[in-house]
Scaffold this motif. Structure first.
Motif, PDB file in Angstrom:
ATOM      1  N   ASN A 292      -1.156  12.522  -3.658  1.00  0.00           N
ATOM      2  CA  ASN A 292      -0.238  13.070  -2.668  1.00  0.00           C
ATOM      3  C   ASN A 292      -0.690  12.689  -1.263  1.00  0.00           C
ATOM      4  OD1 ASN A 292      -2.428  14.613  -2.244  1.00  0.00           O
ATOM      5  ND2 ASN A 292      -1.471  16.566  -2.728  1.00  0.00           N
ATOM      6  N   LEU A 293       0.232  12.850  -0.338  1.00  0.00           N
ATOM      7  CA  LEU A 293      -0.058  12.562   1.065  1.00  0.00           C
ATOM      8  C   LEU A 293       0.275  13.813   1.852  1.00  0.00           C
ATOM      9  CD1 LEU A 293       1.592   9.089   1.786  1.00  0.00           C
ATOM     10  CD2 LEU A 293      -0.831   9.598   1.576  1.00  0.00           C
ATOM     11  N   ARG A 294      -0.639  14.184   2.734  1.00  0.00           N
ATOM     12  CA  ARG A 294      -0.378  15.383   3.513  1.00  0.00           C
ATOM     13  C   ARG A 294      -0.226  15.045   4.984  1.00  0.00           C
ATOM     14  NH1 ARG A 294      -4.857  19.428   1.776  1.00  0.00           N
ATOM     15  NH2 ARG A 294      -5.998  17.509   1.394  1.00  0.00           N
ATOM     16  N   ALA A 295       0.481  15.913   5.663  1.00  0.00           N
ATOM     17  CA  ALA A 295       0.687  15.710   7.100  1.00  0.00           C
ATOM     18  C   ALA A 295      -0.660  15.622   7.790  1.00  0.00           C
ATOM     19  CB  ALA A 295       1.511  16.858   7.667  1.00  0.00           C
ATOM     20  N   GLY A 296      -0.769  14.684   8.707  1.00  0.00           N
ATOM     21  CA  GLY A 296      -1.986  14.605   9.507  1.00  0.00           C
ATOM     22  C   GLY A 296      -3.161  13.964   8.823  1.00  0.00           C
ATOM     23  N   GLU A 297      -2.906  13.122   7.822  1.00  0.00           N
ATOM     24  CA  GLU A 297      -4.039  12.403   7.250  1.00  0.00           C
ATOM     25  C   GLU A 297      -3.686  10.938   6.998  1.00  0.00           C
ATOM     26  OE1 GLU A 297      -5.378  13.612   3.386  1.00  0.00           O
ATOM     27  OE2 GLU A 297      -3.391  13.443   2.477  1.00  0.00           O
ATOM     28  N   ILE A 298      -4.720  10.151   6.982  1.00  0.00           N
ATOM     29  CA  ILE A 298      -4.567   8.742   6.622  1.00  0.00           C
ATOM     30  C   ILE A 298      -5.271   8.540   5.296  1.00  0.00           C
ATOM     31  CG2 ILE A 298      -5.058   6.350   7.242  1.00  0.00           C
ATOM     32  CD1 ILE A 298      -5.091   7.150  10.147  1.00  0.00           C
ATOM     33  N   VAL A 299      -4.510   8.125   4.296  1.00  0.00           N
ATOM     34  CA  VAL A 299      -5.109   7.857   2.999  1.00  0.00           C
ATOM     35  C   VAL A 299      -5.221   6.350   2.834  1.00  0.00           C
ATOM     36  CG1 VAL A 299      -4.817   8.043   0.512  1.00  0.00           C
ATOM     37  CG2 VAL A 299      -4.247   9.980   1.975  1.00  0.00           C
ATOM     38  N   GLY A 300      -6.416   5.892   2.559  1.00  0.00           N
ATOM     39  CA  GLY A 300      -6.618   4.456   2.403  1.00  0.00           C
ATOM     40  C   GLY A 300      -6.677   4.096   0.936  1.00  0.00           C
ATOM     41  N   ILE A 301      -6.101   2.951   0.591  1.00  0.00           N
ATOM     42  CA  ILE A 301      -6.187   2.472  -0.786  1.00  0.00           C
ATOM     43  C   ILE A 301      -7.076   1.244  -0.777  1.00  0.00           C
ATOM     44  CG2 ILE A 301      -4.916   1.567  -2.742  1.00  0.00           C
ATOM     45  CD1 ILE A 301      -3.248   3.775  -2.436  1.00  0.00           C
ATOM     46  N   ALA A 302      -8.196   1.352  -1.458  1.00  0.00           N
ATOM     47  CA  ALA A 302      -9.099   0.205  -1.531  1.00  0.00           C
ATOM     48  C   ALA A 302      -8.961  -0.424  -2.908  1.00  0.00           C
ATOM     49  CB  ALA A 302     -10.531   0.656  -1.297  1.00  0.00           C
ATOM     50  N   GLY A 303      -9.271  -1.693  -2.988  1.00  0.00           N
ATOM     51  CA  GLY A 303      -9.194  -2.356  -4.286  1.00  0.00           C
ATOM     52  C   GLY A 303      -9.174  -3.848  -4.082  1.00  0.00           C
ATOM     53  N   VAL A 304      -9.627  -4.546  -5.107  1.00  0.00           N
ATOM     54  CA  VAL A 304      -9.540  -5.994  -5.059  1.00  0.00           C
ATOM     55  C   VAL A 304      -8.063  -6.363  -5.107  1.00  0.00           C
ATOM     56  CG1 VAL A 304     -10.118  -8.107  -6.286  1.00  0.00           C
ATOM     57  CG2 VAL A 304     -11.756  -6.233  -6.203  1.00  0.00           C
ATOM     58  N   ALA A 305      -7.675  -7.329  -4.284  1.00  0.00           N
ATOM     59  CA  ALA A 305      -6.257  -7.699  -4.225  1.00  0.00           C
ATOM     60  C   ALA A 305      -5.734  -7.970  -5.629  1.00  0.00           C
ATOM     61  CB  ALA A 305      -6.086  -8.936  -3.352  1.00  0.00           C
ATOM     62  N   GLY A 306      -4.520  -7.498  -5.910  1.00  0.00           N
ATOM     63  CA  GLY A 306      -3.922  -7.776  -7.210  1.00  0.00           C
ATOM     64  C   GLY A 306      -4.170  -6.689  -8.230  1.00  0.00           C
ATOM     65  N   ASN A 307      -4.645  -5.532  -7.776  1.00  0.00           N
ATOM     66  CA  ASN A 307      -4.880  -4.448  -8.724  1.00  0.00           C
ATOM     67  C   ASN A 307      -3.847  -3.338  -8.629  1.00  0.00           C
ATOM     68  OD1 ASN A 307      -7.496  -4.519 -10.500  1.00  0.00           O
ATOM     69  ND2 ASN A 307      -7.914  -5.662  -8.619  1.00  0.00           N
ATOM     70  N   GLY A 308      -2.683  -3.683  -8.109  1.00  0.00           N
ATOM     71  CA  GLY A 308      -1.586  -2.724  -8.109  1.00  0.00           C
ATOM     72  C   GLY A 308      -1.265  -2.124  -6.751  1.00  0.00           C
ATOM     73  N   GLN A 309      -2.075  -2.466  -5.722  1.00  0.00           N
ATOM     74  CA  GLN A 309      -1.802  -1.878  -4.412  1.00  0.00           C
ATOM     75  C   GLN A 309      -0.434  -2.309  -3.892  1.00  0.00           C
ATOM     76  OE1 GLN A 309      -4.397  -3.757  -5.350  1.00  0.00           O
ATOM     77  NE2 GLN A 309      -6.131  -3.500  -3.962  1.00  0.00           N
ATOM     78  N   SER A 310      -0.141  -3.606  -4.030  1.00  0.00           N
ATOM     79  CA  SER A 310       1.132  -4.113  -3.522  1.00  0.00           C
ATOM     80  C   SER A 310       2.291  -3.455  -4.247  1.00  0.00           C
ATOM     81  CB  SER A 310       1.216  -5.625  -3.711  1.00  0.00           C
ATOM     82  OG  SER A 310       0.055  -6.236  -3.234  1.00  0.00           O
ATOM     83  N   GLU A 311       2.163  -3.344  -5.568  1.00  0.00           N
ATOM     84  CA  GLU A 311       3.229  -2.736  -6.354  1.00  0.00           C
ATOM     85  C   GLU A 311       3.434  -1.281  -5.951  1.00  0.00           C
ATOM     86  OE1 GLU A 311       0.863  -4.655  -7.513  1.00  0.00           O
ATOM     87  OE2 GLU A 311       1.883  -6.318  -8.515  1.00  0.00           O
ATOM     88  N   LEU A 312       2.316  -0.591  -5.680  1.00  0.00           N
ATOM     89  CA  LEU A 312       2.415   0.811  -5.283  1.00  0.00           C
ATOM     90  C   LEU A 312       3.197   0.928  -3.970  1.00  0.00           C
ATOM     91  CD1 LEU A 312       1.723   3.784  -5.533  1.00  0.00           C
ATOM     92  CD2 LEU A 312      -0.469   3.313  -4.427  1.00  0.00           C
ATOM     93  N   LEU A 313       2.822   0.120  -2.990  1.00  0.00           N
ATOM     94  CA  LEU A 313       3.515   0.164  -1.708  1.00  0.00           C
ATOM     95  C   LEU A 313       4.999  -0.126  -1.892  1.00  0.00           C
ATOM     96  CD1 LEU A 313       1.661  -1.623   1.225  1.00  0.00           C
ATOM     97  CD2 LEU A 313       2.125   0.790   0.890  1.00  0.00           C
ATOM     98  N   GLU A 314       5.276  -1.150  -2.665  1.00  0.00           N
ATOM     99  CA  GLU A 314       6.677  -1.546  -2.829  1.00  0.00           C
ATOM    100  C   GLU A 314       7.481  -0.503  -3.591  1.00  0.00           C
ATOM    101  OE1 GLU A 314       7.878  -5.408  -3.734  1.00  0.00           O
ATOM    102  OE2 GLU A 314       6.170  -6.394  -2.790  1.00  0.00           O
ATOM    103  N   ALA A 315       6.857   0.112  -4.581  1.00  0.00           N
ATOM    104  CA  ALA A 315       7.578   1.144  -5.332  1.00  0.00           C
ATOM    105  C   ALA A 315       7.867   2.334  -4.431  1.00  0.00           C
ATOM    106  CB  ALA A 315       6.770   1.571  -6.548  1.00  0.00           C
TER     107      ALA A 315
END
Ligand SMILES: Nc1ncnc2c1ncn2[C@@H]1O[C@H](COP(=O)(O)OP(=O)(O)OP(=O)(O)O)[C@@H](O)[C@H]1O
Ligand SMILES: [Mg+2]
Lengths: 521, 369
Positions: A292-315
């Motif tokens: 989840n994401l809450r007001a007033g926070e920055i959540v970072g997603i770390a990971g080697v490229a190609g492990n689903g980060q792009s898909e998550l953003l796009e979804a």
């Protein structure tokens, strides 16, 4: 990254591998290159740095034959050469990996590499020979790429390897890399540098354009600093420091780390439950992701490229369909209701895409048109059924002033802006829309250190104004600098969560490699 | 990122088309020479035939009217990234719509018939474009292929209708009866007459004005509305369109409906303005000329109007030529017209690269060598 001893200097009387003499280039009123002179010896690597729009890419594009210089000379091994096209550059032994990839997306890796040098009318023979040769290159330089994969299915990081392979396959003696690490993980970057060192050891000349000073320190022998089209300094890397280079570049001391207060997370703004995304072949790219994401926070997603980060953003943004799961935002379920990106934007969900040139902008349109992309239906840009041209222009001019986009000309084609300035315009568009939740992929990809400082400040200000930010970045430094909470992805799953205070590069690195950690509450 | 240098606007929109035209004329001149006529005399004849007399101008603009409609049709689709080869068929079926209104409602007052005829032409033309558009949007069937096929289907359908259904009873040729006088577009010479100016009678009619209105409308739509913007985004970068919340399939269908509707305007000129009945093959290739017109006019309405007039002049001048020079028959004129279409349309990029290189060199004072 450790600094290797510099390559032995080539014998004094050997001509430089590449020499530029008085290169000058104007684009209309913009004087992009002013009498640039520098030389790169064989068996050495040369850094080229400077602010966004300083003229680095222009200069390299001239060497590679994409642009024609207004005046000046290019010499290769002491011989003056005429380079009017990339073909001539390749023939002269110059290879280039572009800031924006130049691959045919629906071709395989192999086809892309041999494109234009197929060798013979029948493709099959050439392809077999190329396959063997590429196998050798991949082994020698540690550049493993699935040769039969279609390029559009590859991660950005892998696509870049294809670009490098392409240049090497064509027998480049001088290899130009324009911001090659902008999209790589630190580990991938290390691999790249190891490869560049091997190239250098074999007597090739490398020119590295980058905004990351530690890369300059790690891999180059000399550095040229450009500012507003001119060379303002050339120094031996050994005799300088990141801080010194930054000051040369920006003309003032730069904060390499932005200060921020601890987060004060508030109400939950967005929640994701068991989200699943499958690609065209039905392979799950995102497996049951929840957070989840809450007001007033920055959540970072770390990971080697190609492990689903792009898909998550796009979804989340709605540019890719989720096959299962739930995204709750603004009292709606974005998955079940199949809201399109426009509807999501209207609810207050903005998105800075990772690959801005492919998705975030239309290169042939004016900056003003690009600055309303996605918001073109908004009342503030329309009047009586027609576009309000004055308002569109004014809005773009305001964004350009605020984010220091140069040159500040709303009617200029987007493609005529430097990479970093394009990125600043996209960020300006999405931040100025004042979203509740901002999804950001690679926010500072390609922007100079002065601008990074500014963008980081803006993102933190957005957080402090009670918005939620989801940050995907291949730069671990960036995630550590901005995020209040870090999720680590591996193989399409979130395999761990760390509070910023507990996060170290080592811990994150282990999790990125797939070592599970107990999820902290 | 950066494409090779671009041409300045005046060269892009003025010089390059002129060079293409000049080359076409040179090649045509060679052919005329081989046929044993003087090229200069022939061109002079064509020019005076097309633009030297009131009659010539009237015919030129009358032909141009058809080309404006089809050129605009091609251009709108082009901005959405679609190559509509089917303007011919859409014009044919669109004309059927216009013709049916004129045949069956043609006794109503002209100012009632006119909007109905315009509407029917647009709807029929759009409907004919809808099926290929839908197939492209939903099933990915390539629009170039489907629109070509729909040209043939349109021709077959119209032949059937004209031979079996709409034919005037007791007549040999497959044509309908004449429209009643209320369903006839006012001719230019009549309109001038009302203003007290006498001009020679030609088929030029009010439809020319409607074509100009359509051109203005297309310009406003493409460049000044958010729908036109969405259409251009989808045409230029479909990933960016999806990102911006623009649905590419919807744009494909929308753009093709507009395109077909514009092609459907041809019947207003050809049937209501000139033939006053529905007959076989009345678009007579204007749908294909529209492709060349759109290319030469850089898909800009102003450019399209200019290019359409040029092609109109070519048609009119060409018929004059076959009239006055016995060695050059009708077929040779078609060959010459084809050359212009080939060089200005299909091969319009041939001279772009050398011209661009030349400009780069001139601008820098000297080359990089
Ligand atoms: N095709 C073009 N037409 C007009 N202006 C251009 C064109 N290409 C580059 N410019 C301008 O030339 C200047 C230098 O741009 P360049 O892309 O070389 O910068 P850069 O140093 O590579 O910046 P960045 O770090 O952001 O990539 C910029 O002001 C840019 O707007
Ligand atoms: Mg650049």
């Amino acid at each position: 990254m450790s600094k290797e001893p510099a390559a032995p200097p080539s014998t004094p009387d050997a001509p430089p591998a590449l020499e530029l003499c008085g290169i000058d280039k104007r684009f209309g009123a913009v004087h992009a290159n002013r009498a640039i002179t520098f030389a790169v010896a064989a068996g050495s690597s040369h850094g080229l740095i400077g602010e966004n729009g300083a003229g680095k890419s222009t200069l390299m594009n001239i060497v590679y034959g994409f642009h024609c210089a207004d005046s000046g000379e290019i010499r290769v091994q002491g011989r003056t050469v005429e380079i009017g096209s990339p073909q001539q550059a390749i023939a002269a032994g110059i290879g280039m990996v572009h800031q924006h990839f130049m691959l045919v997306e629906n071709f395989t890796v192999l086809e892309n590499v041999v494109l234009g040098v197929e060798g013979g009318a029948l493709l099959a023979g050439g392809l077999a020979a190329a396959r063997a040769e590429l196998g050798r290159l991949a082994r020698d330089y540690g550049l493993e790429v699935p040769l039969d994969a279609v390029v559009s299915e590859l991660s950005v990081g892998l696509q870049q390897r294809v670009e490098i392979l392409k240049a090497l396959y064509r027998g480049a003696e001088v290899l130009i890399l324009d911001e090659p690490t902008a999209v790589l993980t630190p580990h991938e970057a290390d691999q790249l540098f190891a490869m560049l060192r091997r190239l250098r050891a074999q007597g090739k000349a490398v020119i590295l354009v980058t905004h990351k000073l530690r890369e300059i320190m790690a891999v180059t022998d000399r550095v040229t600093v450009m500012k507003q089209g001119a060379v303002v300094a050339e120094v031996a890397t050994r005799e300088t420091s990141p801080r010194g280079l930054a000051e040369h570049m920006v003309g003032r001391a730069v904060l390499l780390q932005v200060e921020k207060r601890p987060a004060q997370p508030g109400a939950e703004l967005l929640s994701v439950k068991a989200l699943e995304v499958r690609d065209r072949l039905g392979v799950a790219r995102l497996k049951s992701v929840s957070f989840n994401l809450r007001a007033g926070e920055i959540v970072g997603i770390a990971g080697v490229a190609g492990n689903g980060q792009s898909e998550l953003l796009e979804a989340l943004a709605g540019t890719r369909a989720a096959s299962r799961g739930e995204i709750s935002f603004g009292g709606r379920d974005l998955v079940r209701e199949q809201l399109d990106p426009r509807a999501r934007r209207a609810l207050g969900l903005a998105h800075v895409p990772e690959d801005r040139l492919r998705m975030g902008v239309v290169a042939g349109f004016s900056a003003a048109d690009n600055a309303i992309l996605g918001y073109h239906d908004a009342a503030r840009f329309n009047r009586g059924g027609l576009r309000d041209e004055a308002a569109i222009r004014a809005a773009c001019a305001a964004k350009m002033a605020e984010f220091d986009v140069r040159p500040p000309q709303p009617e200029l084609r987007l493609a005529a802006f430097s990479g970093g300035n394009q990125q600043k315009l996209v960020l300006a568009r999405e931040i100025d829309a004042d979203p509740q939740v901002l999804l950001i992929g690679q926010p500072t990809r390609g922007v100079d250190i002065g601008a990074i400082e500014f963008i980081h400040k803006r993102l933190i200000a957005l957080r402090d104004a009670g918005k939620a930010l989801l940050l995907v970045s291949v730069e671990l430094d960036e995630i550590l600098a901005l995020a209040d909470r870090i999720l680590v992805m591996n193989g399409g799953e979130i395999i761990g969560e760390l509070a910023r205070a507990d996060a170290t590069e080592e811990k994150i690195g282990l999790m990125m490699a797939g070592v599970r950690a107990e999820v902290s509450p | 990122m950066s494409a090779p240098a671009k041409l300045p606007r005046w060269a892009e929109f003025g010089l390059l088309p002129l060079i293409n035209l000049a080359v076409a004329l040179v090649v045509a001149g060679v052919i005329i020479k081989i046929l044993g006529e003087s090229p200069l005399a022939a061109f002079k004849l064509m020019a005076t035939g097309a633009l030297g007399t009131q009659e010539g101008i009237g015919y030129t603009l009358y032909y141009a009217t058809n080309f404006i409609f089809t050129g605009l049709a091609v251009a709108v689709a082009y901005h959405a990234g679609l190559f509509n080869i089917g303007a011919e068929g859409q014009a044919y079926i669109g004309g059927l719509g216009t013709g049916l209104v004129c045949l069956y409602l043609g006794t109503w007052p002209f100012w009632v018939v006119l909007p109905l005829a315009v509407l029917a032409g647009a709807i029929f033309g759009a409907a004919w474009a809808f099926i290929p558009a839908w197939l492209q949007a939903r099933r990915g069937s390539h629009i170039v292929i489907t629109t070509i096929m729909f040209n043939f289907i349109a021709a077959a359908l119209m032949t059937y209708l004209l031979v079996n259904v709409l034919i005037k009873p007791g007549q040999q040729s497959p044509e309908t009866r004449e429209f009643s006088t209320n369903a006839v577009m006012p001719a230019a010479h009549e309109l001038f007459d009302k203003m007290g100016i006498t001009v020679v009678a030609t088929p030029l009619n009010l439809a020319f004005g409607l074509a100009l209105v359509a051109a203005v409308g297309v310009w406003i739509f493409i460049w000044r509305t958010r729908w036109g913007f969405a259409l251009r985004v989808a045409g230029a970068n479909s990933a960016a369109a999806v990102y911006a919340g623009i649905s590419p399939p919807r744009i494909i269908v929308g753009a093709m409906l507009i395109s077909g509707a514009l092609a459907g305007g041809l019947g207003l000129n050809e049937l209501m303005g000139s033939q006053h009945r529905i007959l076989m093959d009345f678009p007579s290739g204007a749908g294909f000329v529209g492709i060349a017109v759109a290319l030469m006019g850089r898909n800009q309405p102003v450019g399209i109007v200019v290019a359409a007039v040029l092609f109109g002049a070519l048609y009119q001048g060409g018929s004059q030529l076959s009239f006055d020079m016995p060695k050059i028959n009708r077929d040779m004129v078609v060959v010459i017209q084809g050359l212009v279409i080939l060089l200005c349309g299909a091969m319009e990029n041939v001279f772009r690269a050398p011209l661009t290189a030349l400009f780069a060199r001139v601008r820098s004072g000297k080359g990089i060598e």
